[in-house]
Scaffold this active site. Structure first.
Site, PDB file in Angstrom:
ATOM      1  N   ASN A 203       0.810  -1.226   0.000  1.00 26.77           N
ATOM      2  CA  ASN A 203       0.000   0.000   0.000  1.00 26.77           C
ATOM      3  C   ASN A 203       0.840   1.271   0.000  1.00 26.77           C
ATOM      4  O   ASN A 203       0.312   2.351  -0.224  1.00 26.77           O
ATOM      5  CB  ASN A 203      -0.917   0.036   1.230  1.00 26.77           C
ATOM      6  CG  ASN A 203      -2.094  -0.901   1.083  1.00 26.77           C
ATOM      7  OD1 ASN A 203      -2.215  -1.601   0.085  1.00 26.77           O
ATOM      8  ND2 ASN A 203      -2.950  -0.927   2.080  1.00 26.77           N
ATOM      9  N   LYS A 204       2.142   1.160   0.268  1.00 22.02           N
ATOM     10  CA  LYS A 204       2.978   2.354   0.361  1.00 22.02           C
ATOM     11  C   LYS A 204       3.334   2.859  -1.047  1.00 22.02           C
ATOM     12  O   LYS A 204       3.061   2.196  -2.039  1.00 22.02           O
ATOM     13  CB  LYS A 204       4.224   2.056   1.196  1.00 22.02           C
ATOM     14  CG  LYS A 204       3.897   1.560   2.617  1.00 22.02           C
ATOM     15  CD  LYS A 204       3.104   2.579   3.384  1.00 22.02           C
ATOM     16  CE  LYS A 204       2.609   2.236   4.770  1.00 22.02           C
ATOM     17  NZ  LYS A 204       2.803   1.035   5.462  1.00 22.02           N
TER      18      LYS A 204
END
Ligand SMILES: *Cc1c(COP(=O)(O)O)cnc(C)c1O
Length: 401
Positions: A203-204
């Site tokens: 998700n980063k």
């Protein structure tokens, strides 16, 4: 809703008028991995060396370049990076670490993991980051470090942070899990400061599937970090091996490092795309009819934030439904959203340690109403429009009578 698909035994010609199919499900986020990277991963898998090796070394060198030449080591999560930073800072039993209650629970779990005590201070509801005005009042003789978080990529004021740290002789472990590519005063997060920890969770803003890296001050710290990374082992010559401290199993694989090597060159372009889409969100959410719904928008920072997330605070007092119902309606309309994050001090583990409702009212209000909307580099302007239109329709349909 479209009619359920039916299977017919007799092949009939397609009807002239096709029913309009709903748009595909819009996820909260998704990683962007190019074909060159996928081919590169296949090469690593075929190479005969798949765990930590040359790709890890190369990724560390590239990350160090990105961080102004400071020493960088990679690990298999952005959680163990912070735990190791705390160990390098000498934080342990009896020590206190000042941090925020509005973060992924890893931020304070690592403090407990090294035997120290987290000391939460309330947030600034505008930035949603730890309120630096409250830090000094929380410092005691036991305070050893400050652990700030750049929520959604919006950087904590580094000038004030380090002024406080210097004055009180505290170490700083920056939880920059979300702020890779953000800047402060024109300098990249990671290029300055004490310990800086990044995460490469999918998700980063860039990913190694799972993974993270720690930026340190000197080679002595980097060597020690290598020991904490792998069983405390130091090797010399062909057969020399020594163990002087308890290390874990935190090394990154070469397969994962190869993913990171394919991601890093795109980081700035990914972030530029995120910034552009964030601008579209602001443009649409600031239209008078939408503004009137009372959503609280994030800080409109287009120079320093990497726009890791776009988060709004729902107008609790004006809504007849709670956040979960808003999320359910968005989901039914094919839009994924998220909660980043519930207030840490209200988890059962932390309540057992003495925290309770009312301890940090600003964080509690924000955490109860914060909603993360979809934002990722391959999202389109039309999709931003769809999110805003759908959210606005849901909010107007559920106004408090
Ligand atoms: C993602 C994240 C972490 C932990 O990173 P992992 O790589 O998942 O271990 C820590 N802090 C914050 C604020 C994060 O967003």
């Amino acid at each position: 809703m479209s009619a359920p698909a039916t299977k017919s035994a007799s092949a009939r010609p397609a009807p002239v008028e096709q029913a309009k199919s709903p748009p595909p499900y819009l996820p909260l986020t998704r990683p962007t991995i190019d074909e060159e990277t996928i081919a590169g991963v296949a090469d690593v898998l075929r190479s005969g060396w798949i765990t930590s090796g040359p790709n890890v070394k190369l990724l560390e060198a590239k990350l160090s370049d990105y961080c102004g030449g400071r020493p960088v080591r990679v690990f298999n999560s952005g959680t163990c990076t912070m735990e190791i930073a705390l160990r390098l800072a000498g934080v342990g039993p009896g020590d206190e670490v000042i941090t925020t209650p509005l973060s992924w629970v890893a931020t304070s779990n690592v403090v407990l993991e090294v035997g120290a005590r987290p000391v939460f201070v309330d947030i600034d509801p505008i930035t949603r980051n730890l309120d630096l005005n409250r830090v000094e009042a929380a410092i005691t003789p036991a305070t050893r470090a400050i652990l700030p978080v750049d929520l959604a990529g919006l950087p904590v004021d580094r000038d004030r942070l380090y002024a406080i740290a210097r004055q009180h002789r505290l170490r700083v472990v920056e939880d920059a899990a979300q702020s890779m590519g953000s800047t402060w005063n024109g300098q990249r997060i990671g290029a300055t400061g004490d310990f800086v920890s990044f995460s490469f969770h999918p998700n980063k803003n860039i990913t190694t599937i799972e993974g993270g890296c720690l930026v340190m001050n000197d080679e002595r710290e980097a060597k020690l970090a290598e020991q904490y990374r792998l069983q405390g082992v130091v090797r010399t010559g062909f057969d020399g091996m020594e163990v002087e401290l308890v290390g874990g199993k935190f090394n990154l694989t070469d397969v994962a490092a190869r993913v990171g090597l394919g991601q890093l060159p795109h980081l700035d372009a990914f972030n530029a795309k995120r910034r552009e889409l964030a601008r579209v969100y602001f443009q649409l959410l600031n239209a008078p009819a939408v503004r009137a719904l009372g959503l609280q928008l994030p800080v409109a920072d287009f120079s320093q934030s990497n726009w890791h997330m776009f988060q709004v605070v729902l107008p609790e007092a004006r809504l007849a439904i709670r956040r979960a119902a808003v999320m359910a309606e968005l989901h039914a309309a094919g839009i994924g959203t998220g909660v980043h994050y519930p207030a840490i001090h209200l988890f059962a583990l932390y309540r057992r340690l003495g925290w309770k409702e009312g301890d940090f009212p600003l964080a509690e209000h924000t955490c109860r109403n914060l909603l993360t909307l979809p934002l990722f580099p391959t999202m389109t302007r039309a999709e931003v429009q769809r999110v805003v239109d759908t959210l606005a329709a849901i909010l107007s349909a559920h106004q408090q009578p």
